[in-house]
Design a protein around this motif. Structure first.
Motif, PDB file in Angstrom:
ATOM      1  N   ALA A  30       0.846  -1.199   0.000  1.00 54.88           N
ATOM      2  CA  ALA A  30       0.000   0.000   0.000  1.00 54.88           C
ATOM      3  C   ALA A  30       0.883   1.252   0.000  1.00 54.88           C
ATOM      4  N   VAL A  31       0.594   2.159  -0.908  1.00 50.10           N
ATOM      5  CA  VAL A  31       1.294   3.453  -0.962  1.00 50.10           C
ATOM      6  C   VAL A  31       0.224   4.508  -0.701  1.00 50.10           C
ATOM      7  N   ASP A  32       0.167   4.991   0.526  1.00 54.01           N
ATOM      8  CA  ASP A  32      -0.909   5.914   0.903  1.00 54.01           C
ATOM      9  C   ASP A  32      -0.607   7.305   0.332  1.00 54.01           C
ATOM     10  N   ILE A  33      -1.305   7.622  -0.767  1.00 57.85           N
ATOM     11  CA  ILE A  33      -0.990   8.892  -1.438  1.00 57.85           C
ATOM     12  C   ILE A  33      -1.520  10.089  -0.640  1.00 57.85           C
ATOM     13  N   SER A  34      -2.441   9.835   0.319  1.00 56.77           N
ATOM     14  CA  SER A  34      -2.909  10.954   1.151  1.00 56.77           C
ATOM     15  C   SER A  34      -1.851  11.321   2.184  1.00 56.77           C
ATOM     16  N   LYS A  35      -0.858  10.429   2.352  1.00 59.52           N
ATOM     17  CA  LYS A  35       0.246  10.738   3.287  1.00 59.52           C
ATOM     18  C   LYS A  35       1.542  10.983   2.528  1.00 59.52           C
ATOM     19  N   ASP A  36       1.426  11.211   1.215  1.00 61.04           N
ATOM     20  CA  ASP A  36       2.589  11.522   0.358  1.00 61.04           C
ATOM     21  C   ASP A  36       3.614  10.391   0.292  1.00 61.04           C
ATOM     22  N   GLU A  37       3.150   9.155   0.540  1.00 66.69           N
ATOM     23  CA  GLU A  37       4.113   8.031   0.497  1.00 66.69           C
ATOM     24  C   GLU A  37       4.662   7.801  -0.916  1.00 66.69           C
ATOM     25  N   GLN A  38       3.949   8.352  -1.919  1.00 68.09           N
ATOM     26  CA  GLN A  38       4.427   8.186  -3.309  1.00 68.09           C
ATOM     27  C   GLN A  38       5.711   8.961  -3.581  1.00 68.09           C
TER      28      GLN A  38
END
Ligand code: GSH
Length: 210
Positions: A30-38
């Motif tokens: 999982a890459v949580d884009i709401s936490k800028d993990e991308q």
């Protein structure tokens, strides 16, 4: 084994639905884009555009970003969901590119302006909603008299379907597009689609039109 880097978005679901349909074993990251993990440096190594989805094929170490490229790769790897006949193959690629260049970017703008920032930019709301209706109209005409976008169920359907699943966000009444509605509901009932929709986590059932 495929490593899938994804999040609960239409582009991410294209990859997980294809992996489920093809019954390829895969590990979800999982890459949580709401936490800028991308934007994490380790993710940038496999996805230089810092967007999901991305895959790594552990058999070869080959990594790939861009959902359209991922769908083509998985289809070619398995010899499924993409016809071998040249004309039919390019018809699928044509509609896949239509999704990548039209449906994805334009409906993405509808989500941005109409769902998340309503009232801030009336011109943008009008422009992208108009374009959304034009694209739904194109799909409606294409699906008239056809079960799927091109002959048999293919990566073209898998690319388009997750974007249509956000019809409520887009304020689209699927009853205005009866062939799109029929196609959407038929695909929604596929077990692989139900499973792939809930990757990397379950955020609710597949939306169904009334
Ligand atoms: N053309 C790309 C678009 C990918 C894309 O926009 N992914 C979104 C989620 S649907 C994302 O990662 N957004 C993160 C960001 O905007 O920083 C593809 O089809 O893979």
């Amino acid at each position: 084994m495929i490593d899938l880097y994804t999040w609960t978005t239409p582009n991410g679901r294209k990859a997980s639905i294809a992996l489920e349909e093809l019954q390829l074993p895969y590990t979800v990251h999982a890459v949580d884009i709401s936490k800028d993990e991308q934007f994490k440096p380790e993710f940038l190594k496999i996805s230089p555009n810092n967007r999901i989805p991305a895959i790594v094929d552990s058999a070869s170490g080959f990594s790939l970003m861009e959902s359209g490229a991922i769908l083509l790769y998985l289809a070619e790897k398995t010899g499924k969901l993409l016809p071998k006949d040249t004309e039919k193959r390019y018809r699928v690629i044509e509609w896949l590119m239509w999704q990548m260049g039209g449906i994805g970017p334009m409906l993405g703008q509808v989500h941005h302006f109409v769902k998340y920032n309503k009232g801030k930019a009336p011109y943008a709301e009008e422009r992208y909603l108009k374009e959304a209706h034009r694209l739904y109209g194109v799909l409606e005409r294409r699906l008239t008299g056809r079960d799927f976008v091109v002959d048999d169920y293919s990566i073209a359907d898998i690319a388009i379907w997750p974007w249509i699943s956000r019809f409520e966000w887009q304020t689209i009444d699927l009853n205005q597009y009866p062939n799109v509605k029929r196609w959407y509901v038929a695909i929604a009932q596929r077990p692989a689609v139900q499973k792939g929709y809930k990757v990397p986590k379950d955020v609710g059932e597949v939306p169904l039109p009334t």
